[in-house]
Structures are given as C-alpha cells and as structure tokens.
Design a protein around this motif. Structure first.
Motif, PDB file in Angstrom:
ATOM      1  N   GLN A 457       0.891  -1.169   0.065  1.00  0.00           N
ATOM      2  CA  GLN A 457       0.050  -0.127   0.116  1.00  0.00           C
ATOM      3  C   GLN A 457       0.893   1.178   0.204  1.00  0.00           C
ATOM      4  O   GLN A 457       0.594   2.166  -0.888  1.00  0.00           O
ATOM      5  N   LYS A 458       1.805   1.374   0.827  1.00  0.00           N
ATOM      6  CA  LYS A 458       2.765   2.433   0.820  1.00  0.00           C
ATOM      7  C   LYS A 458       3.355   2.517  -0.403  1.00  0.00           C
ATOM      8  O   LYS A 458       3.855   3.879  -0.769  1.00  0.00           O
ATOM      9  N   SER A 459       3.905   1.658  -0.903  1.00  0.00           N
ATOM     10  CA  SER A 459       4.934   1.622  -2.184  1.00  0.00           C
ATOM     11  C   SER A 459       3.695   2.085  -3.266  1.00  0.00           C
ATOM     12  O   SER A 459       4.432   3.066  -3.917  1.00  0.00           O
ATOM     13  N   ILE A 460       2.605   1.692  -3.610  1.00  0.00           N
ATOM     14  CA  ILE A 460       1.647   2.011  -4.691  1.00  0.00           C
ATOM     15  C   ILE A 460       1.431   3.824  -4.492  1.00  0.00           C
ATOM     16  O   ILE A 460       1.357   4.215  -5.539  1.00  0.00           O
ATOM     17  N   ASN A 461       1.087   4.006  -3.275  1.00  0.00           N
ATOM     18  CA  ASN A 461       0.964   5.458  -3.031  1.00  0.00           C
ATOM     19  C   ASN A 461       2.051   6.210  -3.273  1.00  0.00           C
ATOM     20  O   ASN A 461       1.995   7.446  -3.815  1.00  0.00           O
ATOM     21  N   GLU A 462       3.259   6.012  -2.902  1.00  0.00           N
ATOM     22  CA  GLU A 462       4.445   6.828  -3.219  1.00  0.00           C
ATOM     23  C   GLU A 462       4.672   6.686  -4.669  1.00  0.00           C
ATOM     24  O   GLU A 462       5.123   7.740  -5.148  1.00  0.00           O
ATOM     25  N   ILE A 463       4.450   5.727  -5.496  1.00  0.00           N
ATOM     26  CA  ILE A 463       4.618   5.611  -6.795  1.00  0.00           C
ATOM     27  C   ILE A 463       3.836   6.589  -7.556  1.00  0.00           C
ATOM     28  O   ILE A 463       3.962   7.264  -8.493  1.00  0.00           O
ATOM     29  N   ILE A 464       2.309   6.692  -7.006  1.00  0.00           N
ATOM     30  CA  ILE A 464       1.392   7.609  -7.751  1.00  0.00           C
ATOM     31  C   ILE A 464       1.911   8.874  -7.313  1.00  0.00           C
ATOM     32  O   ILE A 464       1.717   9.640  -8.328  1.00  0.00           O
ATOM     33  N   ASP A 465       2.422   9.341  -6.127  1.00  0.00           N
ATOM     34  CA  ASP A 465       2.589  10.532  -5.713  1.00  0.00           C
ATOM     35  C   ASP A 465       3.971  11.049  -6.798  1.00  0.00           C
ATOM     36  O   ASP A 465       4.270  12.165  -7.043  1.00  0.00           O
ATOM     37  N   SER A 466       4.558  10.056  -7.268  1.00  0.00           N
ATOM     38  CA  SER A 466       5.798  10.330  -7.981  1.00  0.00           C
ATOM     39  C   SER A 466       5.404  10.591  -9.629  1.00  0.00           C
ATOM     40  O   SER A 466       6.223  11.050 -10.315  1.00  0.00           O
ATOM     41  N   GLY A 467       4.118  10.668  -9.866  1.00  0.00           N
ATOM     42  CA  GLY A 467       3.392  11.196 -11.099  1.00  0.00           C
ATOM     43  C   GLY A 467       3.492   9.767 -11.977  1.00  0.00           C
ATOM     44  O   GLY A 467       3.080  10.065 -13.305  1.00  0.00           O
ATOM     45  N   PHE A 651      28.681  10.554 -11.185  1.00  0.00           N
ATOM     46  CA  PHE A 651      28.821   9.876  -9.690  1.00  0.00           C
ATOM     47  C   PHE A 651      27.721  10.971  -9.028  1.00  0.00           C
ATOM     48  O   PHE A 651      27.905  10.479  -7.476  1.00  0.00           O
ATOM     49  N   GLU A 652      27.296  11.962  -9.351  1.00  0.00           N
ATOM     50  CA  GLU A 652      26.128  12.676  -8.522  1.00  0.00           C
ATOM     51  C   GLU A 652      25.263  11.801  -7.968  1.00  0.00           C
ATOM     52  O   GLU A 652      24.593  10.903  -8.693  1.00  0.00           O
ATOM     53  N   ASN A 653      25.035  12.304  -6.734  1.00  0.00           N
ATOM     54  CA  ASN A 653      24.038  11.222  -5.988  1.00  0.00           C
ATOM     55  C   ASN A 653      22.832  12.139  -5.232  1.00  0.00           C
ATOM     56  O   ASN A 653      22.304  11.574  -4.178  1.00  0.00           O
ATOM     57  N   ASN A 654      22.659  13.399  -5.591  1.00  0.00           N
ATOM     58  CA  ASN A 654      21.693  14.144  -5.146  1.00  0.00           C
ATOM     59  C   ASN A 654      20.395  13.882  -5.796  1.00  0.00           C
ATOM     60  O   ASN A 654      20.080  14.106  -6.891  1.00  0.00           O
ATOM     61  N   THR A 655      19.476  13.456  -4.800  1.00  0.00           N
ATOM     62  CA  THR A 655      18.094  12.975  -5.314  1.00  0.00           C
ATOM     63  C   THR A 655      17.212  14.023  -5.034  1.00  0.00           C
ATOM     64  O   THR A 655      15.899  13.565  -5.263  1.00  0.00           O
ATOM     65  N   GLN A 656      17.343  15.230  -4.651  1.00  0.00           N
ATOM     66  CA  GLN A 656      16.586  16.287  -4.398  1.00  0.00           C
ATOM     67  C   GLN A 656      15.544  16.657  -5.496  1.00  0.00           C
ATOM     68  O   GLN A 656      15.978  16.797  -6.745  1.00  0.00           O
ATOM     69  N   GLY A 657      14.314  16.537  -5.199  1.00  0.00           N
ATOM     70  CA  GLY A 657      13.211  16.804  -6.247  1.00  0.00           C
ATOM     71  C   GLY A 657      13.016  15.853  -7.353  1.00  0.00           C
ATOM     72  O   GLY A 657      12.280  16.064  -8.308  1.00  0.00           O
ATOM     73  N   LEU A 658      13.544  14.707  -7.222  1.00  0.00           N
ATOM     74  CA  LEU A 658      13.508  13.516  -8.162  1.00  0.00           C
ATOM     75  C   LEU A 658      12.274  12.988  -8.220  1.00  0.00           C
ATOM     76  O   LEU A 658      11.698  12.563  -9.504  1.00  0.00           O
ATOM     77  N   MET A 659      11.484  12.575  -7.161  1.00  0.00           N
ATOM     78  CA  MET A 659      10.247  11.945  -7.261  1.00  0.00           C
ATOM     79  C   MET A 659       9.007  13.062  -7.154  1.00  0.00           C
ATOM     80  O   MET A 659       7.925  12.384  -6.691  1.00  0.00           O
ATOM     81  N   ASN A 660       9.133  14.062  -7.912  1.00  0.00           N
ATOM     82  CA  ASN A 660       8.147  14.936  -7.833  1.00  0.00           C
ATOM     83  C   ASN A 660       7.153  14.735  -9.310  1.00  0.00           C
ATOM     84  O   ASN A 660       7.708  13.823 -10.042  1.00  0.00           O
ATOM     85  N   LYS A 661       5.860  14.969  -9.291  1.00  0.00           N
ATOM     86  CA  LYS A 661       5.135  14.330 -10.485  1.00  0.00           C
ATOM     87  C   LYS A 661       5.642  15.150 -12.080  1.00  0.00           C
ATOM     88  O   LYS A 661       5.104  14.387 -12.835  1.00  0.00           O
ATOM     89  N   ASN A 662       6.319  16.141 -11.925  1.00  0.00           N
ATOM     90  CA  ASN A 662       6.535  16.657 -13.041  1.00  0.00           C
ATOM     91  C   ASN A 662       7.849  16.123 -13.545  1.00  0.00           C
ATOM     92  O   ASN A 662       7.933  16.389 -14.682  1.00  0.00           O
ATOM     93  N   PHE A 663       8.558  15.243 -13.152  1.00  0.00           N
ATOM     94  CA  PHE A 663       9.805  14.763 -13.625  1.00  0.00           C
ATOM     95  C   PHE A 663       9.462  14.259 -15.036  1.00  0.00           C
ATOM     96  O   PHE A 663      10.307  14.356 -15.956  1.00  0.00           O
ATOM     97  N   ASN A 664       8.734  13.131 -15.061  1.00  0.00           N
ATOM     98  CA  ASN A 664       8.529  12.477 -16.220  1.00  0.00           C
ATOM     99  C   ASN A 664       7.369  12.926 -17.168  1.00  0.00           C
ATOM    100  O   ASN A 664       7.013  12.395 -18.022  1.00  0.00           O
TER     101      ASN A 664
END
Length: 812
Positions: A457-467, A651-664
């Motif tokens: 449940q948590k995974s599905i909702n987080e995936i939806i939140d990521s767009g 090697f950049e590893n900053n994930t800041q803002g990656l999981m927002n809905k506009n990414f894809n």
C-alpha cells in the motif's frame, strides 16, 4: 503404460532412451547470450560506428595518434558495457543455481527423489502439499488434490483436480496429494511453448535506445553536412583536396562527443550498482534509465501485489468450539477460502474440544453463489447436528437472536466487509433431523483475504505521488481485483476503473490509459494492453512473476520480476527484485531518475564544450584563418581534460526533487529538449566567440600560430573546468544547489583536469606532440578574466532557462 504397472514406474534403460529422445526437462529460455555475443552487442551503437568510420579515414590519412586515442575510447566503452551485462547474467545464473527443484518419482518399483530436469514422459510422480508440478501430466490418483495454477493463468483461486484431468508445469500443490504421470516435458510443455512464442516476439528498442539513436543520428548528420560544406568551399577556394579532407575530419572529431557513450555506460553502471544495494539486480544497462522514465507501471496482482494465498485476518467469534467444529466438518478443501479456514483451524486445534472422527455426515448441500451458504447434517451416534456456513448477512437471519443483537452484529459485519474481506459465518442447531434453517445458534464469523505484500500500500501510493500511473493486470475476477485495489489507499478514485476481458479488444490507447484495473484477462490480453499503452507514447515498466506475464514483460520497456518468480519471468526480466519487496521498485525508479538526470546534465556539458570548439573553428574558417586546434589538441580536451569531469558528473548522488510529479512529463523525458538547446547555444556561442576573438587578436599581434593555438587550446580546456559545478543540476542556479562540494570524485577530477590541461606546457615531449608553446603572464591573466566572465554567463544562461521552463509549466 497400463495402470496396473504404475507402481513399478520406468526402468533405468527406458529413462536413458527417453532423455536421448526428448532431452532434459528444461524449457529453452531466451538467455542464450554467450560472452562473445554479449561483447559484440556493445558495438551496436551509432556513435561507436561513427568513431570506427573516423578511425578508417584517419588511417587512410596516416593520422595515427588520432587512431590510437579513438581506439582507447572505444575499448574502454565496450569493456564497461560488457562487464556490466555479462556479470549480471552470471549473477542471475548463480542465484538460480542456489535452488534445485526435486520431485519424488517411482522408478524400478521404488520411490526416489530426483532433480526435476531428469523427469521424462511416462515418469510416475508422487505429489504432496507444497510440491511444484515438474511436467505437464495426467492425474492418475487423487486425494483432495488442490492445485494453484496462478503462474499459468493468473487466477489466484485454487482448482481441485480429479483423476484423468490435466495438470501443468509450474503449478503448485496446496492441498491433498496425488500420483501423476508425466505426458510432456521440456519445450513440449505449455511452459515450453510459451518460450517458443517469446522467441518469435520481436524485441523493440526501448524509449532510451530510440532517443540515443535519434541523438546519434543528428550528430552524424550535422558532422556530415559541415564536413561536406568544408570540402566544397575549400575546393572552390582552390585549396588542396587532401588538406580539405583533413580539415573536414578535424571538424568531425570536434563535433563527435567521443567520450559520451562511455560516460552514459558509466552513469548507467553506477545506477545499476546503487540499485543492487537496494536488493535489485539489473540485467540490462538501458533498463536503469528507462526505470527513471517510467510513466506507467503495470502490475500483476497475484504473487506481486499479494502473497498469492488466502488467510484469516479477522476473528469475530463468540463460541469458538462450535465455530471450529463447523468449519472442520464442512470443509471440502475445494477453494481458497476453505483452505484458509483449514489453516486457521490447524492453528487453533488447541481450542477444539471435540473429535471430528466421531461425526458422520448424513446430508450435505454444496455452496451456491446465489444462495450464499452451504449446510450439512452430522451425527455422533447420539444426536444430529445441523451446521450452516456462509456469508454472515444470510446466516444471521437463520439464527435465534433479538433484533437488537442482530443490529449490533450487522454493524460489526459491515465494518469488516468494508475492508474488502470475504466473510464466513457458522451457525448450528442440535437435534436437527432435517435442514430446517431457523432458530440456529450463532457462533461468529471470520474475515478472509489474500494478504497484500508487505509495504504494498505504501509503495503504490508513493509511486502514484511520483507521477506514475498504475495499472493492475490480473486473471482474477473483477470483484476480487477491485477488493485488493481498495486496500491500496487512493488508488481507486471512481467507480469507472475496471475493464473486463470482453471490453479490452474495443479499447483504444486513450481508453486503456483511463482504466486502472484489467480483470479476467489472458496472457495475450496483457500483451495487448502493454502494446496499446506504448502506442500512446507511454514508457512501461511491467512487474510480473508468472508464466502468464512473460509476453507482457517482453513487450514492456522495463521488465521486472520478483525473486520468487518463475524461471522464465526471471529470464525475461531486465530487473529482478531479490527479496520480493515491492518497495524496492520505488527505490529503483528513483535511482533510474537520478541516472537519467546525470546523463542529461553530462550531455549538456559535453555539447556545450563541443559546440564551443565548432564555433571557434567555423569562425576561423569563415575569416580564412588557420585552424585554431590540431586534432591531438581536440582529443586531449575531449578525452583527457573533459573526461575526468564527465565521469565525475556520473557519480552525482543528489536525489533532491527527483520524485515529484513533473519529472517524467513528456518534455522532461527528452534527453535533449528545447530548454537544453537554448542553454547549450548560449554557453557555446559565448565561449566560441570570445575564444575566437582571443585567437584572432593573438595571431594578428604576434603572427605566431603556435602561440595563438596554445592560448585558445588552454582557454578551452580551462573553461570546461571552470563551469562544471554549474552542471551538477541544470534546474537550479549554483547558489541553490545543496551540498555543492559533496561529490568528491568531481572535486578530485577538477584537480586532475587542471594538471592534465597544463602538462603539454610543462613536459617538452608532450609540447612537441600537441604543438604548444610557453604562455606569458599576460596570457594567463586573459585566461583568468575569461574564466570569471564565463562562470557568470553560465549562471545567467541557466537562470534564463529556468524562467522559461517555469513559465511553460504555468501555462500548461
């Protein structure tokens, strides 16, 4: 083979002949990549091919230094791709080898355990609960034989098998026991036939591969046009043809980002390694980037969202002894619900104050889906007992209860039913000689469900939140599918979400995108759904674990299988989730997005450098001046000076803002979009024009081409170092980037690049190869002032890009 001879089984000499005739009991899966094939596949890259063409032309013109440098670039790139893909294949083979399936067979009149791969047609196999069926077979003897065929059909409801019925490889025994006779093994089974169909299903290029191919083709076209123009104009001017061709090659080398394919492979390899730390095994590098581009996630329900087995999860029991007696005597073990009740009974035997063997069944009425209950009359030689088992809403009306008590119980029943559980109640009456369904004693009810996987449940909702849009594809009926979906939080937001098998053939790509659940569907229909989504420009990640999923898995941009999946699903998987935890997919998508973002930043950085050099060279050509670079100088800037910096950005590893809905969103999914072209143009034109001005003025003042070339060579090398921090994040100005200096690889690479840039000025032998001279204090001051101006300009260009992009987002 006659039934009378079954206990004897096959003889050893018969087995040997049958193995020679039919082969081992192994389907011919698609993992046929040898080390040589995997190595050669690395050359199937447009930029590699273009570099090979340049090497051939350079050989004809005796430009051997260029040849050596280009060969080194190709070797390193091919090695990285080969090592990653081949090691992933070997890792998967080792994981598979950890588990060897064995079955109990009858041979030579004796029972013995053998590896499943050694089973042949005609073998007699003895099965009990928990066994995996190793071959397509005919049931010879059955004792309450219950089989789960979800791997094959997608239907989670178990099936009871009688004598002379068929069972199929990959199914599991979840109740009773049986003796079966193998009829088909290996590639002749339904499982094997599916692998053959897979071999006939063409593998399309992924979304990422198409973009890389398009980008490479554009680079090749630009290089070809410029080279042809240079040759034509040179000939019109009356210049030597050989020199004209050499000039054209120089420009081609300038345009081609030699290290780009190498760095893309590195960025994807780093992503694959990070995903492995999250318990995901990446088998194909391209799948890392495609994970980040995913717009739609298709998920098989049984065994992926759920554990694939029903279980009692709620107890509302008032009379436990009589409730347990009821489910004990009435249990036929014909359905998943009855098996769940049986497991519950076995766990609660300590409370069973009775002996079921003392009861004899006199009358029994099968469960009916319209009637919604079953009943039976049993005797213990002293008195008769009527037992009713079914849905609580029906059973409660047969019971002797006050209206107040019934109202109270119905509130309890409603509360549990609202959670999507299947409810079973038990009631009974003593001294019942006939099935008169009234004045029964209420014992209570339980709630049963096919449990969601941990974190589902948590995974599905987080995936939806990521767009990312989610589709559930299942062979289960719509009611069961919707019940599971109802447990996924905000997944269901309307009633119009479910499409049945009959509707699918009439759905367009837009219609398919609208529905959330596809129920009662076949493997071919799963394939059709994925195909229609892809036709609608969706990037599809498909998660499945059964034989019924593999067609859709192969069609998807990224095929994901669970660690417990069937072998064929693992073979087709680009990513294997090693510990069956659905939450891993979210982490892999985040790493995919990070890899994609890093690649976009690297491409922008590389193109800014390359087109800056093109601008310098073209301006020199237009003004009739000598070439401002030699080919060794260009390769030194690209491969040695830029190289460490390009690698470090991977090697950049900053994930800041990656999981927002506009990414894809569609524009963001392009490796190079209009915003990138604008930024690259502003930077490269600034560098090119200013550097050409420095070259022009120095040449006119000194008349020394060597000094002028040295100055523009060092200026170009240092400029690429100066603004590299700006390319850590193209969506933020440098003062807004968190942990700006966290990438220690980049910090070290800047020092290395500065040293490499000035080495030709320090080491005389290198100075001879690169045709450089010493720089004056005035020259060094010019380079310093240019670097400061460039760093300021790059941030201004980024600010313009960010403002334009924000305005576009607001108007959409």
């Amino acid at each position: 083979m006659n039934k009378e001879n079954l206990p004897q089984g096959l003889k050893n000499h018969e087995v040997e002949k049958l193995i020679k005739k039919y082969g081992y009991n192994e389907p011919q899966t698609q993992n046929t990549n040898t080390a040589v094939k995997t190595f050669l596949s690395q050359f199937n890259n447009p930029l590699i091919i273009l570099l090979l063409v340049v090497i051939a032309i350079s050989f004809f013109l005796n430009e051997y230094l260029d040849i050596y440098l280009l060969i080194i670039v190709i070797i390193i790139n091919v090695a990285i791709g080969f090592i990653q893909e081949y090691s992933s294949q070997k890792t998967l083979e080792k994981l598979k080898g950890l588990v060897k399936t064995e079955n109990l067979v009858i041979r030579n009149g004796k029972r013995e355990k053998i590896e499943s791969r050694n089973i042949v047609p005609g073998d007699i196999i003895v099965l009990t609960k928990g066994d995996k069926i190793p071959a397509d077979s005919r049931v010879v003897q059955a004792n309450n034989f219950i089989v789960n065929e979800a791997f094959l059909t997608g239907e989670s409801e178990p099936v009871k098998k009688e004598e002379n019925t068929e069972v199929f490889v990959g199914s599991f025994v979840i109740g009773g026991s049986a003796t079966i006779q193998a009829t088909k093994t290996g590639k002749a089974t339904r499982y094997g036939a599916l692998t053959q169909r897979l071999s006939n299903l063409n593998t399309e290029k992924t979304y990422t591969q198409k973009q890389i191919a398009q980008f490479s083709n554009k680079i090749m076209i630009i290089a070809a046009i410029i080279a042809i123009l240079v040759v034509v104009i040179s000939i019109v001017r009356g210049e030597n043809l050989l020199n004209s061709i050499r000039t054209a090659i120089t420009l081609s080398v300038t345009i081609i980002p030699e290290s780009l394919i190498l760095i893309i492979s590195l960025a994807l390899t780093i992503g694959a390694q990070r995903i492995f730390k999250q318990k995901g095994l990446v088998k194909k590098l391209d799948s890392v980037e495609n994970l980040g581009l995913t717009t739609t996630l298709c998920i098989d329900k049984t065994g992926t969202l759920t554990e694939g087995k029903m279980k009692v999860v709620t107890e509302k029991i008032q009379d436990k002894t009589n409730f347990l007696l009821g489910i004990d005597l009435m249990n036929e073990q014909k359905s998943g619900i009855e098996l769940a009740l049986l497991n519950y009974l076995n766990k609660n035997r300590i409370h069973a104050k009775y002996n079921p063997n003392n009861y004899l069944r006199i009358t029994y009425k099968e469960f009916d889906s319209e009637r919604k209950y079953t009943y039976g009359i049993f005797t213990n030689k002293e008195k008769h007992r009527l037992i009713v088992m079914g849905t609580p809403y029906v059973v409660i009306d047969f019971c002797y209860l006050s209206d107040e008590k019934k109202a109270e119980l119905k509130k309890e029943i409603d509360a549990v039913a609202s959670q999507g559980q299947k409810l079973i109640a038990v009631a009974f009456k003593e001294d019942a000689n006939e099935p008169l369904l009234q004045d029964l004693h209420w014992t209570g009810f339980v709630g049963i469900e096919d449990n969601l996987r941990r974190n589902a449940q948590k995974s599905i909702n987080e995936i939806i939140d990521s767009g990312i849009d989610i589709k559930i594809l299942t062979g289960d009926n719509p009611i069961t599918a919707k019940m599971i979906a109802s447990k996924l939080g905000d997944f269901i937001d309307s009633d119009d979400i479910t499409a049945s098998a009959k509707e699918i053939q009439h759905l367009s790509g837009n219609d398919v995108k609208r529905y959330k659940i596809f129920a009662n569907i076949t493997p071919a229909q799963k394939l059709e759904i994925v195909s229609k989504l892809k036709e609608n420009n969706e990037v599809i990640t498909m998660i499945g674990d059964g034989i019924n999923d593999v067609l859709a898995l192969k069609k998807a941009d990224v095929a994901v299988s669970m660690g417990q999946a069937s072998d064929i699903a693992k073979e087709e998987g680009d990513l294997v989730l090693l510990n069956n935890d659905l939450s891993i997919i979210l982490k892999t998508i985040e790493q995919g997005r990070l890899a994609f973002k890093n690649i976009k930043n690297i491409i922008s950085y590389v193109l800014s450098n390359s087109f800056a050099e093109i601008t310098i060279i073209l301006l020199a050509f237009v003004f009739g001046l000598p070439f401002p670079f030699t080919i060794p100088q260009i390769l030194w800037i690209h491969v040695i000076c830029d190289g460490p910096l390009d690698f470090a950005l991977a090697f950049e590893n900053n994930t800041q803002g990656l999981m927002n809905k506009n990414f894809n969103k569609k524009n963001n999914r392009n490796i190079i979009n209009n915003d990138t072209y604008l930024l690259v143009s502003m930077i490269s034109l600034f560098i090119g024009i200013i550097s050409f001005a420095i070259f022009f003025i120095t040449l006119k003042q000194t008349g020394d081409i060597k000094v002028a070339r040295t100055l523009v060579f060092i200026t170009s090398a240092i400029s690429s170092i100066v603004y590299v921090y700006s390319f850590k994040n193209m969506d933020l100005n440098i003062w807004n980037i968190k942990e700006l200096f966290k990438n220690r690889f980049l910090n070290i690479s800047i020092i290395i690049s500065i040293i490499l840039a000035i080495l030709p000025l320090i080491i005389s032998r290198l100075g001879t190869i690169f045709e450089t001279s010493k720089l004056s204090t005035w020259n060094i001051l010019i380079i310093s002032l240019f670097s400061i101006a460039l760093a300021t300009w790059v941030e201004f260009a980024k600010l313009v890009k960010i403002k334009i992009h924000s305005q576009k987002q607001r108007t959409k």
